[in-house]
Design a protein around this motif. Structure first.
Motif, PDB file in Angstrom:
ATOM      1  N   THR A  17       0.831  -1.202   0.000  1.00 37.90           N
ATOM      2  CA  THR A  17       0.000   0.000   0.000  1.00 37.90           C
ATOM      3  C   THR A  17       0.868   1.256   0.000  1.00 37.90           C
ATOM      4  OG1 THR A  17      -1.769  -1.157   1.184  1.00 37.90           O
ATOM      5  CG2 THR A  17      -1.803   1.245   1.262  1.00 37.90           C
ATOM      6  N   ILE A  18       1.914   1.255   0.834  1.00 37.85           N
ATOM      7  CA  ILE A  18       2.820   2.407   0.892  1.00 37.85           C
ATOM      8  C   ILE A  18       3.454   2.654  -0.473  1.00 37.85           C
ATOM      9  CG2 ILE A  18       5.008   3.259   1.839  1.00 37.85           C
ATOM     10  CD1 ILE A  18       4.272   1.727   4.444  1.00 37.85           C
ATOM     11  N   ILE A  49       4.759  15.705   3.418  1.00 34.32           N
ATOM     12  CA  ILE A  49       3.439  15.390   3.976  1.00 34.32           C
ATOM     13  C   ILE A  49       2.886  14.123   3.348  1.00 34.32           C
ATOM     14  CG2 ILE A  49       1.025  16.172   4.071  1.00 34.32           C
ATOM     15  CD1 ILE A  49       2.175  19.053   4.399  1.00 34.32           C
ATOM     16  N   MET A  50       3.032  13.995   2.039  1.00 33.70           N
ATOM     17  CA  MET A  50       2.532  12.810   1.332  1.00 33.70           C
ATOM     18  C   MET A  50       3.269  11.550   1.793  1.00 33.70           C
ATOM     19  SD  MET A  50       0.128  12.449  -0.730  1.00 33.70           S
ATOM     20  CE  MET A  50      -0.497  10.820  -0.949  1.00 33.70           C
ATOM     21  N   SER A  51       4.560  11.683   2.075  1.00 31.94           N
ATOM     22  CA  SER A  51       5.336  10.540   2.563  1.00 31.94           C
ATOM     23  C   SER A  51       4.814  10.060   3.913  1.00 31.94           C
ATOM     24  CB  SER A  51       6.815  10.921   2.694  1.00 31.94           C
ATOM     25  OG  SER A  51       7.348  11.283   1.461  1.00 31.94           O
ATOM     26  N   ALA A  54       1.420   8.441   3.466  1.00 34.84           N
ATOM     27  CA  ALA A  54       1.537   7.101   2.879  1.00 34.84           C
ATOM     28  C   ALA A  54       1.938   6.083   3.942  1.00 34.84           C
ATOM     29  CB  ALA A  54       2.558   7.103   1.746  1.00 34.84           C
ATOM     30  N   LEU A  55       2.878   6.441   4.813  1.00 34.14           N
ATOM     31  CA  LEU A  55       3.300   5.518   5.875  1.00 34.14           C
ATOM     32  C   LEU A  55       2.183   5.302   6.882  1.00 34.14           C
ATOM     33  CD1 LEU A  55       6.172   4.150   6.321  1.00 34.14           C
ATOM     34  CD2 LEU A  55       6.142   5.925   4.611  1.00 34.14           C
ATOM     35  N   PHE A  56       1.447   6.357   7.206  1.00 37.30           N
ATOM     36  CA  PHE A  56       0.329   6.207   8.132  1.00 37.30           C
ATOM     37  C   PHE A  56      -0.739   5.284   7.542  1.00 37.30           C
ATOM     38  CE2 PHE A  56      -3.751   7.352   9.985  1.00 37.30           C
ATOM     39  CZ  PHE A  56      -3.454   7.294  11.336  1.00 37.30           C
ATOM     40  N   THR A  77       5.812  -2.781   9.278  1.00 40.82           N
ATOM     41  CA  THR A  77       5.550  -2.230   7.951  1.00 40.82           C
ATOM     42  C   THR A  77       6.490  -1.062   7.671  1.00 40.82           C
ATOM     43  OG1 THR A  77       3.231  -2.891   8.088  1.00 40.82           O
ATOM     44  CG2 THR A  77       3.776  -1.199   6.482  1.00 40.82           C
ATOM     45  N   GLY A  78       6.621  -0.148   8.618  1.00 37.57           N
ATOM     46  CA  GLY A  78       7.542   0.978   8.462  1.00 37.57           C
ATOM     47  C   GLY A  78       8.990   0.534   8.360  1.00 37.57           C
TER      48      GLY A  78
END
Length: 130
Positions: A17-18, A49-51, A54-56, A77-78
């Motif tokens: 997903t990330i 912000i997008m990064s 995406a991780l969230f 996941t991170g």
């Protein structure tokens, strides 16, 4: 055995997903840079912000899919994301992480953990069928 398979699948789902979000965002940002007067410096905040978003979302999806131990699912996941980016940078560009990148990736892991915790809690937690 079943729990390990469930956790592995959830982490893989979150990591994919990330990367899917990252690819879509990269295409959008590159098109904006190509066809508008924007510069890389002017959109760097939006890229950051997008990064984090995406991780969230990746941690959230991982926690929602796994339904248990959201902090571990999100953190894994991170961590997998960070390892893949590190290997790409090290093997592809022969460069280690800078101190700034280490701070960013530490924050990415924490953000994915928060997403994983929220994902488990909003998905209803452990199912009673287990």
């Amino acid at each position: 055995m079943i729990e390990a398979k469930k956790i592995g699948g959830a982490v893989l789902y979150g990591t994919l997903t990330i990367f899917l979000i990252a690819v879509v965002a990269s295409v959008v940002f590159s098109l904006m840079l190509r066809f508008t007067e924007l510069t890389e410096g002017s959109i760097s905040l939006f890229v950051t912000i997008m990064s984090f978003l995406a991780l969230f979302i990746g941690g959230f999806m991982s926690g929602g899919k796994g339904k248990i131990k959201g902090w571990m699912l999100g953190g894994s996941t991170g961590l997998i994301y960070t390892i893949i980016v590190f290997l790409f940078q090290y093997l592809g560009y022969d460069s280690l992480f800078s101190m700034e990148q280490m701070v960013y990736h530490g924050c990415y892991i924490l953000t994915a953990m928060m997403g994983g915790i929220l994902g488990v809690n909003l998905s209803g937690g452990p199912s009673s069928k287990t």
